[in-house]
Motif scaffolding. Structure first.
Motif, PDB file in Angstrom:
ATOM      1  N   UNK A  77       0.805  -1.224   0.000  1.00  9.70           N
ATOM      2  CA  UNK A  77       0.000   0.000   0.000  1.00  9.70           C
ATOM      3  C   UNK A  77       0.831   1.263   0.000  1.00  9.70           C
ATOM      4  N   UNK A  78       2.008   1.196   0.605  1.00  9.26           N
ATOM      5  CA  UNK A  78       2.870   2.373   0.680  1.00  9.26           C
ATOM      6  C   UNK A  78       3.802   2.522  -0.508  1.00  9.26           C
ATOM      7  N   UNK A  79       3.678   1.651  -1.512  1.00  4.04           N
ATOM      8  CA  UNK A  79       4.550   1.734  -2.679  1.00  4.04           C
ATOM      9  C   UNK A  79       5.999   1.439  -2.377  1.00  4.04           C
ATOM     10  N   UNK A  80       6.245   0.644  -1.341  1.00  3.61           N
ATOM     11  CA  UNK A  80       7.609   0.375  -0.912  1.00  3.61           C
ATOM     12  C   UNK A  80       8.249  -0.815  -1.621  1.00  3.61           C
ATOM     13  N   UNK A  81       7.496  -1.509  -2.477  1.00  2.52           N
ATOM     14  CA  UNK A  81       8.021  -2.697  -3.135  1.00  2.52           C
ATOM     15  C   UNK A  81       8.196  -2.463  -4.629  1.00  2.52           C
ATOM     16  N   UNK A  82       9.357  -2.848  -5.136  1.00  2.00           N
ATOM     17  CA  UNK A  82       9.622  -2.760  -6.572  1.00  2.00           C
ATOM     18  C   UNK A  82       8.830  -3.815  -7.321  1.00  2.00           C
ATOM     19  N   UNK A  83       8.648  -4.971  -6.700  1.00  2.17           N
ATOM     20  CA  UNK A  83       7.854  -6.069  -7.264  1.00  2.17           C
ATOM     21  C   UNK A  83       7.393  -6.948  -6.119  1.00  2.17           C
ATOM     22  N   UNK A  84       6.342  -7.700  -6.372  1.00  4.13           N
ATOM     23  CA  UNK A  84       5.939  -8.718  -5.406  1.00  4.13           C
ATOM     24  C   UNK A  84       5.084  -9.757  -6.112  1.00  4.13           C
ATOM     25  N   UNK A  85       5.023 -10.952  -5.515  1.00  3.41           N
ATOM     26  CA  UNK A  85       4.293 -12.032  -6.153  1.00  3.41           C
ATOM     27  C   UNK A  85       3.918 -13.099  -5.138  1.00  3.41           C
ATOM     28  N   UNK A  86       2.905 -13.894  -5.498  1.00  5.77           N
ATOM     29  CA  UNK A  86       2.553 -15.102  -4.754  1.00  5.77           C
ATOM     30  C   UNK A  86       3.370 -16.256  -5.323  1.00  5.77           C
ATOM     31  N   UNK A  87       4.075 -16.970  -4.453  1.00  2.62           N
ATOM     32  CA  UNK A  87       4.878 -18.122  -4.883  1.00  2.62           C
ATOM     33  C   UNK A  87       4.707 -19.248  -3.864  1.00  2.62           C
ATOM     34  N   UNK A  96      12.034  -1.238  -2.689  1.00  2.00           N
ATOM     35  CA  UNK A  96      12.436  -0.395  -3.815  1.00  2.00           C
ATOM     36  C   UNK A  96      13.644   0.496  -3.526  1.00  2.00           C
ATOM     37  N   UNK A  97      13.638   1.200  -2.405  1.00  2.07           N
ATOM     38  CA  UNK A  97      14.647   2.231  -2.153  1.00  2.07           C
ATOM     39  C   UNK A  97      16.086   1.709  -2.177  1.00  2.07           C
ATOM     40  N   UNK A  98      16.408   0.579  -1.536  1.00  2.00           N
ATOM     41  CA  UNK A  98      17.798   0.110  -1.575  1.00  2.00           C
ATOM     42  C   UNK A  98      18.284  -0.220  -2.983  1.00  2.00           C
ATOM     43  N   UNK A  99      17.394  -0.711  -3.824  1.00  2.00           N
ATOM     44  CA  UNK A  99      17.775  -1.063  -5.193  1.00  2.00           C
ATOM     45  C   UNK A  99      18.097   0.190  -5.996  1.00  2.00           C
TER      46      UNK A  99
END
Length: 228
Positions: A77-87, A96-99
């Motif tokens: 919700x906070x837009x903190x992830x560059x990507x995410x998925x169900x696995x 995202x920020x560290x990348x």
């Protein structure tokens, strides 16, 4: 910038790259990834957040950031992830920020990642991404490797093998394919890809100025030596 930096700009002025490595579970991407990171000081391993429980030997902040489903929802919700998925019944995502900070600093980042996450990163950062898919030499070999790990139940292993048949259909989406029949050979191929991609002009913004300086340099021919 020091005089050495001016003379050797390639050591301080490159942009990092994102190395995305995927494979069906058990095909060897994690072993290959860990060795490549260990052998290259400019390459770091991206650490994902996940909702799954730690496996034996895994540590918080080393293999993954282990978070609750609720906290994972907050990160999305906070837009903190560059990507995410169900696995395999759990969720995985990349902060995202560290990348982005690593790329800007000239640091390369390796992703040990599933095909869904790789696709999202390629879409978000196409110019920075290099994708590699690792295949097993046979399905029997893949089953043997999964059983040899002794980390999962028989039902989980069967699920990983079934899911793997669907996962390998995505090999066509990747820039490079490596068949991991022999680990040392597969590792050598991986290293060749990584080093070649680092040399692309787009990842070395120092090149235009460097070439202009080369073109503007003048040299005085050395006087011909007389033959005694």
């Amino acid at each position: 910038m020091t005089q050495t930096d001016v003379a050797r700009p390639w050591e301080v002025q490159r942009r990092g790259l994102l190395l995305l490595i995927s494979s069906p579970s058990g095909a060897g991407k994690t072993s290959l990834s860990r060795r490549l990171v260990a052998d290259h000081g400019d390459l770091i391993l991206s650490i994902s957040a996940t909702t799954r429980a730690p496996r034996p030997g895994e540590e918080e902040g080393r293999e993954y950031f282990f978070v609750s489903p609720e906290h994972f929802d907050d990160m999305i919700g906070g837009g903190q992830l560059l990507e995410w998925a169900h696995v395999h019944g759990n969720r995985y995502g990349t902060p995202r920020d560290p990348v982005e900070a690593a790329l800007a600093a000239g640091q390369d980042v390796l992703f040990d990642i599933d095909w869904q996450g790789a696709a999202q990163i390629r879409t978000a950062m196409p110019q920075d991404s290099v994708s590699i898919y690792v295949l097993p030499p046979s399905w029997a070999d893949l089953a043997r490797r999964l059983n040899a790990r002794a980390q999962d139940s028989d039902s989980v292993i069967r699920g990983r093998l079934e899911g793997g048949r669907e996962e390998i259909e995505h090999w066509v989406e990747y820039d490079y394919i490596i068949v991991n029949k022999d680990f040392d050979r597969a590792y050598a191929d991986l290293g060749h890809v990584y080093r070649a991609e680092r040399m692309k002009p787009a990842r070395n913004p120092w090149l235009p100025d460097f070439v202009r300086r080369l073109a503007s340099e003048t040299t005085t021919p050395s006087p011909a030596r007389s033959t005694p």
